[in-house]
Design a protein around this motif. Sequence first.
Motif, PDB file in Angstrom:
ATOM      1  N   ASN A 156       0.825  -1.208   0.000  1.00  9.43           N
ATOM      2  CA  ASN A 156       0.000   0.000   0.000  1.00  9.43           C
ATOM      3  C   ASN A 156       0.857   1.255   0.000  1.00  9.43           C
ATOM      4  N   THR A 157       1.950   1.227   0.747  1.00  8.43           N
ATOM      5  CA  THR A 157       2.845   2.387   0.806  1.00  8.43           C
ATOM      6  C   THR A 157       3.472   2.680  -0.547  1.00  8.43           C
ATOM      7  N   VAL A 158       3.993   1.635  -1.195  1.00  8.77           N
ATOM      8  CA  VAL A 158       4.635   1.819  -2.493  1.00  8.77           C
ATOM      9  C   VAL A 158       3.624   2.264  -3.547  1.00  8.77           C
ATOM     10  N   ALA A 159       2.443   1.645  -3.539  1.00  8.41           N
ATOM     11  CA  ALA A 159       1.424   2.015  -4.520  1.00  8.41           C
ATOM     12  C   ALA A 159       0.941   3.446  -4.315  1.00  8.41           C
ATOM     13  N   ALA A 160       0.727   3.833  -3.065  1.00  5.48           N
ATOM     14  CA  ALA A 160       0.278   5.199  -2.782  1.00  5.48           C
ATOM     15  C   ALA A 160       1.327   6.228  -3.174  1.00  5.48           C
ATOM     16  N   GLY A 161       2.596   5.942  -2.918  1.00 10.51           N
ATOM     17  CA  GLY A 161       3.655   6.864  -3.313  1.00 10.51           C
ATOM     18  C   GLY A 161       3.782   6.999  -4.822  1.00 10.51           C
ATOM     19  N   THR A 162       3.659   5.876  -5.517  1.00  7.78           N
ATOM     20  CA  THR A 162       3.745   5.929  -6.977  1.00  7.78           C
ATOM     21  C   THR A 162       2.590   6.724  -7.577  1.00  7.78           C
ATOM     22  N   MET A 163       1.380   6.476  -7.112  1.00  6.52           N
ATOM     23  CA  MET A 163       0.219   7.197  -7.633  1.00  6.52           C
ATOM     24  C   MET A 163       0.269   8.680  -7.275  1.00  6.52           C
ATOM     25  N   THR A 164       0.820   8.995  -6.108  1.00  8.17           N
ATOM     26  CA  THR A 164       0.959  10.404  -5.716  1.00  8.17           C
ATOM     27  C   THR A 164       1.900  11.143  -6.663  1.00  8.17           C
ATOM     28  N   GLY A 165       3.052  10.527  -6.956  1.00  9.31           N
ATOM     29  CA  GLY A 165       3.982  11.160  -7.879  1.00  9.31           C
ATOM     30  C   GLY A 165       3.410  11.316  -9.275  1.00  9.31           C
ATOM     31  N   MET A 166       2.668  10.321  -9.735  1.00 12.87           N
ATOM     32  CA  MET A 166       2.070  10.401 -11.074  1.00 12.87           C
ATOM     33  C   MET A 166       1.021  11.506 -11.146  1.00 12.87           C
ATOM     34  N   LEU A 167       0.172  11.595 -10.114  1.00 17.50           N
ATOM     35  CA  LEU A 167      -0.869  12.615 -10.141  1.00 17.50           C
ATOM     36  C   LEU A 167      -0.297  14.016  -9.954  1.00 17.50           C
ATOM     37  N   TYR A 168       0.731  14.155  -9.145  1.00 19.96           N
ATOM     38  CA  TYR A 168       1.304  15.475  -8.884  1.00 19.96           C
ATOM     39  C   TYR A 168       1.991  16.032 -10.130  1.00 19.96           C
ATOM     40  N   LYS A 169       2.537  15.151 -10.964  1.00 18.21           N
ATOM     41  CA  LYS A 169       3.245  15.586 -12.176  1.00 18.21           C
ATOM     42  C   LYS A 169       2.436  15.330 -13.439  1.00 18.21           C
ATOM     43  N   CYS A 170       1.128  15.208 -13.280  1.00 16.10           N
ATOM     44  CA  CYS A 170       0.301  14.886 -14.446  1.00 16.10           C
ATOM     45  C   CYS A 170       0.228  16.037 -15.441  1.00 16.10           C
ATOM     46  N   THR A 171       0.524  17.249 -15.018  1.00 13.34           N
ATOM     47  CA  THR A 171       0.473  18.388 -15.940  1.00 13.34           C
ATOM     48  C   THR A 171       1.674  18.443 -16.870  1.00 13.34           C
ATOM     49  N   GLY A 172       2.669  17.623 -16.640  1.00 12.92           N
ATOM     50  CA  GLY A 172       3.871  17.635 -17.471  1.00 12.92           C
ATOM     51  C   GLY A 172       3.840  16.633 -18.598  1.00 12.92           C
ATOM     52  N   TYR A 191      11.726   3.769   1.774  1.00 13.42           N
ATOM     53  CA  TYR A 191      11.095   3.847   3.091  1.00 13.42           C
ATOM     54  C   TYR A 191      10.662   2.467   3.569  1.00 13.42           C
ATOM     55  N   ALA A 192      10.075   1.677   2.686  1.00 20.55           N
ATOM     56  CA  ALA A 192       9.664   0.322   3.057  1.00 20.55           C
ATOM     57  C   ALA A 192      10.869  -0.547   3.378  1.00 20.55           C
ATOM     58  N   LEU A 193      11.954  -0.374   2.614  1.00 19.63           N
ATOM     59  CA  LEU A 193      13.174  -1.136   2.888  1.00 19.63           C
ATOM     60  C   LEU A 193      13.770  -0.754   4.233  1.00 19.63           C
ATOM     61  N   TYR A 194      13.709   0.515   4.580  1.00 20.13           N
ATOM     62  CA  TYR A 194      14.222   0.967   5.878  1.00 20.13           C
ATOM     63  C   TYR A 194      13.393   0.384   7.027  1.00 20.13           C
TER      64      TYR A 194
END
Length: 209
Positions: A156-172, A191-194
């Motif tokens: 869930n952490t990895v998926a949420a981080g990936t989707m956050t980055g994609m949505l935040y940079k969707c205007t590019g 973060y998950a590895l840590y």
Amino acid sequence: MEGGGGSSNKSTSGLAGFFGAGGAGYSNADLAGVPLTGMNPLSPYLNVDPRYLVQDTDEFILPTGANKTRGRFELAFFTIGGCCMTGAAFGAMNGLRLGLKETQSMAWSKPRNVQNLNMVTRQGALWANTLGSLALLYSAFGVIIEKTRGAEDDLNTVAAGTMTGMLYKCTGGLRGIARGGLAGLTLTSLYALYNNWEHMKGSLLQQSL
């Protein structure tokens, strides 16, 4: 004399009843099977059942259906607030640095102080808004994924981080979406590895033995 003795006996019995000595006590047979691990033997004159002093369950009572750990929804408020405060502090320091750099040729005066203050507030608000928005998107995606999958793990952490980055940079465009998703994937994976480093190290040691 007899009257005095009778009054003395009455007062003694009254004090005994007040402190519980006159109440129903427990015999040695009743106290024989009571586990008193780590405790001194209790006096049989105490009007307290020792079985109530032994705690075999948790000290805290949780509502029905509640978890012992905080979920993503409870942690979302702390995450968003912490990111906003961190961004404001970092932005203020960065604004002060930029303000001093831009006004280094000016003498110390009121216009210079005003310009530095404007730079501090502008940069602080900018960074607070940026980190707060990222934290809000990450928390929202995390809660949605958790409720959809019905499980809470590092996926869930990895998926949420990936989707956050994609949505935040969707205007590019597609390239911006790919870069944002890759950045979110990398950060959340680290973060998950840590978080699981000790567990992974222990598993590797067990396999080597």
